[in-house]
Design a protein around this motif. Structure first.
Motif, PDB file in Angstrom:
ATOM      1  N   LYS A 131       0.840  -1.212   0.000  1.00  0.00           N
ATOM      2  CA  LYS A 131       0.000   0.000   0.000  1.00  0.00           C
ATOM      3  C   LYS A 131       0.871   1.256   0.000  1.00  0.00           C
ATOM      4  CE  LYS A 131      -4.081  -1.987   2.222  1.00  0.00           C
ATOM      5  NZ  LYS A 131      -4.941  -2.012   3.437  1.00  0.00           N
ATOM      6  N   ALA A 132       1.992   1.182   0.759  1.00  0.00           N
ATOM      7  CA  ALA A 132       2.893   2.336   0.829  1.00  0.00           C
ATOM      8  C   ALA A 132       3.520   2.621  -0.535  1.00  0.00           C
ATOM      9  CB  ALA A 132       3.980   2.069   1.861  1.00  0.00           C
ATOM     10  N   LEU A 133       3.806   1.557  -1.305  1.00  0.00           N
ATOM     11  CA  LEU A 133       4.403   1.721  -2.627  1.00  0.00           C
ATOM     12  C   LEU A 133       3.387   2.233  -3.647  1.00  0.00           C
ATOM     13  CD1 LEU A 133       6.638  -1.461  -2.931  1.00  0.00           C
ATOM     14  CD2 LEU A 133       7.423   0.906  -2.718  1.00  0.00           C
ATOM     15  N   SER A 134       2.101   2.005  -3.359  1.00  0.00           N
ATOM     16  CA  SER A 134       1.053   2.407  -4.303  1.00  0.00           C
ATOM     17  C   SER A 134       0.623   3.859  -4.128  1.00  0.00           C
ATOM     18  CB  SER A 134      -0.166   1.491  -4.121  1.00  0.00           C
ATOM     19  OG  SER A 134       0.191   0.136  -4.370  1.00  0.00           O
ATOM     20  N   THR A 135       0.992   4.464  -3.036  1.00  0.00           N
ATOM     21  CA  THR A 135       0.559   5.847  -2.765  1.00  0.00           C
ATOM     22  C   THR A 135       1.574   6.850  -3.315  1.00  0.00           C
ATOM     23  OG1 THR A 135       1.637   5.728  -0.587  1.00  0.00           O
ATOM     24  CG2 THR A 135      -0.709   5.179  -0.711  1.00  0.00           C
TER      25      THR A 135
END
Length: 281
Positions: free
Chosen positions: A277-281
């Protein structure tokens, strides 16, 4: 006349019987003491191997206090304190043992090990320097290698790790530590070989598996090595590999590896999901 003679004989017989009884009592006490020593020795061995660490400490503290002349009980107390993760207290006990006439080189190695566990590398090195070079044991060289590592004396560390590995039939831990030493120096290829060597001796050593992944990632080898692993371990190793890829700037590869960690894990992998999720934001 016959009565006094008979009385004398009876008295002599009674005295002899009393003497025999006293001898038997003394012999019985010695026998019981021998049995107690054997039982105590067995109990000490159990306490130092499979017993609860804190219970072992309590046992050796009590028996050592009751038998202050027994150096073996003091050694048991020091070792049990190490097992109970109380190295600072073990240092105090080992220091007293080493200072006594019965102190041995093995006790000095025990003291050095306790000092190392408190990260007092200077004291560890100083204690090891009191041991003659002719005293060659696995534990001694294992500690010598780690001290050399702390001093960044790589040549000496490699030599000591090599000697230590040859002095035990279970060298997996030595090879893992040696590999980690190579990893910290930036020698990823050398570290990879040593982690693989560790796993040939203990295929279940997860620390070596995780370190192997880091060594391979350092060479941008992002495929999973052919080693024994459970499904849970595979998921964790994908996670480690993914984070290492991201750290090196290979973000897209890292994202794929983190997704594989999530897909592979037999249970919900919260940390991997959070990283994705952190990489997608």
């Amino acid at each position: 006349m016959r009565q006094p003679v008979l009385l004398t004989l009876c008295l002599i017989g009674a005295t002899a019987l009393a003497g025999c009884q006293g001898t038997r009592d003394a012999a019985s006490k010695r026998a019981l003491k021998s049995v107690n020593v054997v039982d105590e020795s067995n109990l000490s061995d159990i306490m130092l191997t499979v017993g609860d660490p804190d219970e072992a400490v309590a046992y050796f503290q009590k028996t050592s206090a009751e038998n202050p002349d027994r150096i073996d009980l003091k050694r048991g107390l020091a070792k049990s304190l190490i097992r109970a993760n109380k190295p600072a207290q073990a240092i105090s006990v080992y220091t007293a043992i080493v200072a006594s006439p019965e102190g041995t080189n093995d006790d000095r190695v025990g003291l050095a090990d306790a000092q190392m566990r408190t990260s007092d590398w200077a004291a560890t090195a100083a204690t090891l320097n009191t041991i003659p070079p002719t005293f060659e044991t696995f534990e001694r060289y294992r500690l010598e290698a780690m001290v050399a590592d702390s001093q960044k004396n790589w040549k000496k560390a490699d030599s000591f790790y090599d000697i230590a590995a040859g002095l035990t039939n279970k060298p997996s831990g030595v090879y893992n530590n040696w590999g980690f030493s190579k990893l910290t120096r930036g020698d990823n290829a050398g570290a990879e070989k040593l982690f693989l060597e560790a796993l040939t001796y203990d295929p279940s050593l997860f620390t070596a598996k995780n370190n192997l992944i880091l060594a391979r990632a350092g060479q941008r080898k992002y495929d999973m090595p052919v080693i024994e692993m459970t499904q849970t371990e595979r998921a964790q190793l994908y996670y480690t590999l993914g984070l290492a890829a991201v750290k090196q700037g290979d973000t897209s590869v890292g994202r794929e590896l983190l997704q594989q960690a999530v897909d592979t894990s037999p249970t919900y992998f919260e940390a991997a999901e959070r990283s994705l999720k952190a990489l997608s934001t």
